[in-house]
Design an enzyme around this catalytic site. Structure first.
Site, mmCIF file in Angstrom:
data_model
loop_
_atom_site.group_PDB
_atom_site.id
_atom_site.type_symbol
_atom_site.label_atom_id
_atom_site.label_comp_id
_atom_site.label_asym_id
_atom_site.label_seq_id
_atom_site.Cartn_x
_atom_site.Cartn_y
_atom_site.Cartn_z
ATOM 1 N N HIS A 62 1.169 -0.980 0.015
ATOM 2 C CA HIS A 62 -0.295 0.137 -0.200
ATOM 3 C C HIS A 62 1.011 0.922 0.130
ATOM 4 C CE1 HIS A 62 -4.062 -1.969 0.879
ATOM 5 N NE2 HIS A 62 -2.896 -3.397 1.123
ATOM 6 N N TYR A 66 3.721 -4.807 9.789
ATOM 7 C CA TYR A 66 3.737 -3.222 9.509
ATOM 8 C C TYR A 66 5.056 -2.743 10.630
ATOM 9 C CZ TYR A 66 -1.142 -3.261 8.080
ATOM 10 O OH TYR A 66 -1.984 -4.054 7.177
#
Length: 351
Positions: free
Chosen positions: A64, A332
């Site tokens: 992303h 993440y």
């Protein structure tokens, strides 16, 4: 009182214990990094395969990567406060810093080339706690486990000879992870919208809302748009940044809104498998409205330094036993540490 002198054996045991402490710490560190169990899936491996797919783009997220920051508030109506004691569900407004993005690790990818889109939000409660959530504009996740996700990324890497994924590897992947067929069926009939503003974003993973009595409620949630759906157009496909330009144009005309809709599981609903869609007759609760008022380019925007870790949760929200959650959190964190270090090197600053 004079302490009894230690015997030679006791002294030896104490020295062994003192020496074992750093050794145990070292072993745990190596195990966490995957050095002692190279066959075990780690965040390093996940991030590495994502980077292989998207290419090397220092300073950007490994997935992303292309996105835009958004700013607004969440106006709670109090309806979800019976399910969760989290402060943001009490009636009132909570500041939100969010991010729209498209999937993939290439920050220069054309918007029309990536059908999977995401909305990430960080809710800043008055008590200092935060709720961070990352949602996707699809109804189910492609695979049920981190191992499946890693295998999917590996199977879809382009073959150097053709520049396209190897059909044999894809076939072997689908045979091993048959749950992927449900995602394929959805993808084949899916027509992307012309705007982030009209996309519905879903948590996919299940969580637990904890109420004031301490009782837990298995839930998923969605951001349901107020804007009407319009299919992607031919003009959109000629503009590689059409999503960002459309968002800016819409916000120049006024705020954009989504309702936060909570879906409550019934006994027997699987909260550990994001490939399983719960039946449509499950109870839903409209918890309030997300109101976005401004968009800012991500590299200088307030969302750039936020790690939208799905396990950053306030009191009143807890993780389910979905194995993807811990894997997402670890990946993440790894991606965040890499990109912030790279950004510091690019600007000449030191972390």
């Amino acid at each position: 009182m004079i302490p009894t002198p230690l015997s030679t054996g006791q002294k030896t045991l104490r020295l062994l214990l003192i020496g074992l402490v750093p050794l145990v710490i070292l072993v745990l560190f190596l195990w966490a990094g995957g050095w002692l169990t190279p066959e075990r899936l780690t965040s390093d491996k996940l991030v590495s395969v994502l980077q292989q797919a998207g290419g090397e783009h220092p300073g950007y997220r490994r997935n992303h990567a292309k996105g835009i920051c958004v700013i607004g508030t969440f106006a709670s109506n109090g309806n979800a406060s019976a399910l969760s004691r989290a402060a943001l569900f009490a009636p009132g407004d909570t500041p939100v810093t969010g991010r729209f993005a498209i999937a993939g690790g290439n920050p220069s990818a054309p918007d029309y080339a990536v059908p999977v889109r995401s909305m990430a939000l960080a809710f800043q409660q008055k008590d200092g706690e935060q709720w961070r959530t990352g949602m996707n504009a699809m109804p189910l996740f492609p695979v049920a486990t981190p191992e499946g996700f890693y295998a999917l990324q590996t199977a879809t890497l382009p073959d150097p000879a053709t520049g396209k994924p190897d059909p044999q590897k894809l076939g072997a992947f689908v045979e091993k992870y048959p749950e992927f067929k449900a995602f394929l069926a959805w993808a084949k009939q899916y027509v992307p919208s012309s705007s982030w503003a009209s996309d519905r974003f879903n948590s996919l993973n299940a969580f637990r809302f904890i109420d004031k009595t301490g009782a837990a409620h298995l839930v998923r949630w969605s951001m349901v748009p107020h804007a009407a759906y319009q299919a992607i157009s031919a003009a959109d496909k000629n503009n590689k940044d059409f999503l960002q330009q459309d968002l800016q144009q819409r916000l120049n005309q006024g705020p954009l809104e989504w309702d936060l809709v909570i879906t409550v599981a019934q006994p027997g609903d699987d909260g550990s498998n994001a490939t399983k869609v719960w039946p449509a007759d499950r109870q839903t609760i409209n918890a309030g409205t997300l109101v976005l008022t401004r968009a800012v380019p991500q590299q200088q925007g307030p969302c750039n330094d936020i790690n939208y870790d799905p396990l950053i949760l306030p009191d009143g929200i807890a993780a389910s036993d979905d194995p993807l959650l811990n894997a997402r959190s670890a990946a993440y964190a790894k991606s965040y540490n890499l990109r912030t270090h790279e950004q510091a090197q690019q600007t000449g600053t030191h972390l």
